[in-house]
Design an enzyme around this catalytic site. Structure first.
Site, mmCIF file in Angstrom:
data_model
loop_
_atom_site.group_PDB
_atom_site.id
_atom_site.type_symbol
_atom_site.label_atom_id
_atom_site.label_comp_id
_atom_site.label_asym_id
_atom_site.label_seq_id
_atom_site.Cartn_x
_atom_site.Cartn_y
_atom_site.Cartn_z
ATOM 1 N N GLU A 4 0.805 -1.218 0.000
ATOM 2 C CA GLU A 4 0.000 0.000 0.000
ATOM 3 C C GLU A 4 0.842 1.275 0.000
ATOM 4 O OE1 GLU A 4 -3.689 -0.087 2.453
ATOM 5 O OE2 GLU A 4 -3.094 -2.129 2.890
ATOM 6 N N HIS A 35 8.241 -26.493 3.981
ATOM 7 C CA HIS A 35 7.568 -27.646 3.388
ATOM 8 C C HIS A 35 7.018 -27.334 2.002
ATOM 9 C CE1 HIS A 35 7.921 -29.799 7.207
ATOM 10 N NE2 HIS A 35 7.779 -28.585 7.722
ATOM 11 N N LYS A 40 -13.787 0.127 -4.285
ATOM 12 C CA LYS A 40 -14.904 0.342 -3.353
ATOM 13 C C LYS A 40 -16.003 1.161 -4.039
ATOM 14 C CE LYS A 40 -12.406 -0.038 1.051
ATOM 15 N NZ LYS A 40 -11.934 0.589 2.281
HETATM 16 C C1 F6R Z 1 -5.958 1.885 3.495
HETATM 17 C C2 F6R Z 1 -6.001 0.575 4.138
HETATM 18 C C3 F6R Z 1 -6.980 -0.434 3.659
HETATM 19 C C4 F6R Z 1 -8.238 -0.404 4.494
HETATM 20 C C5 F6R Z 1 -9.272 -1.415 4.005
HETATM 21 C C6 F6R Z 1 -10.462 -1.497 4.918
HETATM 22 O O1 F6R Z 1 -5.089 2.725 4.182
HETATM 23 O O2 F6R Z 1 -5.262 0.335 5.033
HETATM 24 O O3 F6R Z 1 -6.351 -1.700 3.695
HETATM 25 O O4 F6R Z 1 -7.916 -0.703 5.825
HETATM 26 O O5 F6R Z 1 -9.672 -1.057 2.725
HETATM 27 O O6 F6R Z 1 -10.951 -0.226 5.202
HETATM 28 P P1 F6R Z 1 -11.310 0.153 6.701
HETATM 29 O O7 F6R Z 1 -10.031 -0.014 7.452
HETATM 30 O O8 F6R Z 1 -11.748 1.568 6.653
HETATM 31 O O9 F6R Z 1 -12.340 -0.791 7.129
#
Ligand code: F6R
Length: 694
Positions: free
Chosen positions: A578, A594, A688
């Protein structure tokens, strides 16, 4: 009077570009016998004279991890200069180390990148040189010249002083820098001249005296450092003084000006392998003069050096007098006779690495600052957890289901490492079917809007009344309010992965109150605070930056251990993904023994940039530790590089969180080296958004 050896592992080896690069210069190339790297071959060659305990390597910080890994070297045997300043400072530092270990110590200093055919004669020549050094001389090995080379310095011998181990010892009359062709020709016909091998032997105390006489700035720095050897102040003092010392060669700085210099002439098949033509000369060649490393398909090809990369064939038709060097970074096609000029191409192809101060400008959204604030977040998280209202009905659970994704979801894995009851991380839309009233359900979503988390949390609520959630707001907060479930609010405005201090430490504190965690986090918090200073941008050349440089351009394979550093390895991987926006993978020992290790067999071909990182603490099972030692050897054999990083502090929590925090810093520095802003994660957002429109 003991004999020590100091291998100088530096230099750029630009004329062997593109095989030799700044990140992996000439000493690391497999040009030694049986495919050994030159540095390994050098190490093995002097080992019989000194044993491991008295064999040091001096190198610059950018190469330190590689040297350590290549030789399996103990820290105490590795002398690290903040930056390479030519051979005189490197030798000065090594002489200081030797003289502190043994004021009478004799020191052999030799470069890491020579090829020597007759090792027995080589060691005999060194033994003769050691005897001369014991008598107080400054000794250099001179190579009987086989041609009027213009690429080496020459040493003219004077009066014969004696002989030892079948080698004469002469006074040195004069050193001559690289001569022109006519002069070199004259030296050869007159006789009594030798090539300067760059291999020296002397009493460490004697060379320090000479440095005192001729290199005052270096001498002053060494005097200051002598009192700090083995103390925490050493590194800062070295960094502070090294910019000031004379950046000169030992030949020019001392040997050419000193009294009582002697030469031991020798002939042991010495090759400096200065350029591709020199490599071609020593490589085995077929009847057409074609020398090959790797796969070559040739037709009407003569006098050629072919250096192919694993898994790729180089095919040639109707070419001659050519060097073809194919690597992951570049393909060189050069006239063999012009090999010397490859250096010019190398300089153009590899501009000096950008300074950190320049790179920090890429961090437009301030991730460095957020990472620096992690220890503070952890402390505040613990306080927050103390203040949360916890209804009576929550306790009495025998396991925890932690529902969350990505940067929030890892909280479940890390909690599992510290709780006295099982923690099941849940990364999906549904909760496992066996979940019931005995389970404490925890919803973790920094934004509070992640659909998988919301879905699983809601389903979990139909199975157990014991539930709580943590977020900075969002739908999770609304859901908790409508269902009258404890909700813990943490500050907004962060990237979820950068709010781990709040998410994790708040929950640790809550679970401690609920009787499910028994751990003392004092040492961990103090260690993190120390790290924030040591690894931040204000500490140039720090450990995290060095690791990031070592990983840059490659694919990190982060290895943790089951029940211990596994979740931290996973955090390193996800942070590298990320923040640094690049692939990275993780695995756990002993499981990887393994399966994954079989995958290493073709790694050089399919994953040439693979870089293993072992995360280590003192809390692994002894057999797991033994496995790591074996794996390190296997990796070296396969030509794969590895790094080892150790947790700080004593407690399990300190060791684990310090490794985690180090990984966070590494990922941000790696982002900057990759030329990207660490903060934005557009692909996650886009996905998303698209899903939301469905
Ligand atoms: C972005 C990040 C992502 C979010 C994931 C879930 O910085 O770390 O991995 O954590 O998309 O989102 P949340 O944490 O808001 O539930």
């Amino acid at each position: 009077m003991s004999v020590y050896a100091v291998i100088m592992a530096g230099g750029k080896g630009e004329r062997l570009w593109p095989a030799s690069t700044r990140a992996r210069p000439k000493p690391f190339l497999p040009l030694g016998r049986e495919g050994k790297s030159l540095i390994q071959a050098t190490y093995d060659r002097v080992l019989p004279l000194t044993g491991r305990e008295r064999l040091y390597v001096v190198t610059e910080s950018a190469l330190a991890l590689q040297v350590k890994a290549a030789l399996g070297l103990a820290d105490a045997r590795l002398l690290v200069e903040p930056q390479g300043r030519n051979t005189a400072p490197a030798i000065g530092l090594a002489a200081l180390a030797v003289s502190l270990a043994d004021p009478e110590g004799i020191m052999i200093a030799l470069p890491a990148d020579h090829l020597i055919e007759d090792e027995v004669t080589f060691r005999k020549a060194l033994q003769a040189a050691v005897e001369a050094a014991q008598e107080g001389h400054l000794v250099t090995l001179g190579i009987e010249p086989s041609c009027p080379a213009t690429g080496y310095g020459y040493i003219q011998r004077g009066e014969l002083l004696g002989s030892s181990h079948g080698h004469d010892i002469f006074k040195v009359k004069r050193f001559t820098e690289k001569p022109d062709e006519d002069t070199a020709q004259r030296f050869l016909s007159e006789g009594g001249y030798y090539w300067n091998s760059g291999i020296f032997v002397w009493r460490a105390a004697r060379i320090l005296e000479e440095i005192n006489r001729f290199l005052p700035k270096l001498a002053q720095a060494l005097k200051k450092l002598a009192g700090l050897w083995g103390t925490p102040g050493w590194e800062a003092a070295l960094r502070g003084s090294w910019q000031e010392v004379e950046a000169t060669s030992i030949d020019y700085g001392v040997m050419e000006r000193a009294e009582d210099v002697v030469v031991v002439p020798a002939s042991f098949g010495w090759h400096d392998l200065g350029d591709w033509q020199a490599v071609w000369e020593v490589f085995p060649r077929d009847e057409n003069g074609v020398a090959v490393r790797g796969e070559h398909l040739g037709m009407d090809t003569a006098r050629a050096l072919i250096w192919a990369r694993p898994g790729k064939t180089v095919a040639t038709l109707g070419v001659s007098n050519v060097a073809i060097v194919d690597t992951q970074d570049a393909l060189l096609v050069a006239a063999l006779a012009r090999s010397q000029q490859v250096r010019e191409l190398a300089r153009q192809a590899q501009p000096a690495p950008p300074e950190w101060d320049e790179l920090f400008k890429l961090d437009t959204s301030g991730m460095l600052e957020v990472v620096a604030g992690f220890p503070d977040q952890c402390r505040k998280g613990l306080e927050l957890g103390e203040e949360v209202d916890l209804p009576q009905g929550l306790s009495g659970f025998s396991r925890v289901l932690c529902v969350g994704m990505g940067g929030s979801g890892i909280t479940g894995d890390l909690l599992g490492r510290f709780l006295s009851i099982p923690v099941i991380p849940c990364r999906g839309y549904r909760v496992p079917s066996y979940i019931g009233e005995e389970t404490l359900l925890i919803g973790v979503s920094y934004s509070g809007n992640t659909e998988e988390t919301l879905s699983a949390f809601q389903e979990g609520l139909s199975r157990t009344r014991r539930a709580l959630a943590i977020s900075s707001g969002g739908k999770l907060r609304e859901l908790c309010a409508s269902r009258k479930i404890p909700w813990i609010g943490i500050p907004g405005g962060y990237q979820p992965r950068a709010a781990l201090g709040y998410l994790l430490f708040t929950l640790l504190s809550v679970l401690r109150r609920l009787g499910a965690a028994h751990l003392d986090l004092k040492e961990a918090l103090a260690t993190l605070a120390e790290q924030a200073k040591a690894l931040g941008p204000a500490s140039p050349g720090n450990q995290a930056q060095t690791i990031a440089r070592a990983l840059a351009g490659g694919v990190p394979l982060i290895y943790g251990t089951y029940g211990n550093t596994g979740p931290v390895a996973f955090r390193w991987k996800t942070q590298i993904n990320e923040n640094a926006k690049q692939p990275a993978f993780w695995a756990e020992l002993p499981e990887l023994c393994h399966n994954e290790i079989v995958g290493w067999e073709l790694a050089e071909r399919v994953l040439p940039g693979g870089r293993v990182v072992f995360l280590r603490t003192g809390h692994d099972h002894p057999r797991v530790q033994a496995r790591i030692e074996i794996l390190k050897e296997v990796l070296l054999r396969r030509g794969l590089s590895y790094l080892e990083v150790e947790g700080e502090g004593k407690s399990e929590a300190a060791q684990l969180f310090s490794l985690l925090y180090l990984g966070d810093w590494v990922s941000v520095y790696l982002a900057l080296l990759n030329g990207v802003d660490p903060t934005p994660v557009r692909p996650i957002q886009e996905l998303k958004e698209r899903l939301a429109r469905l």
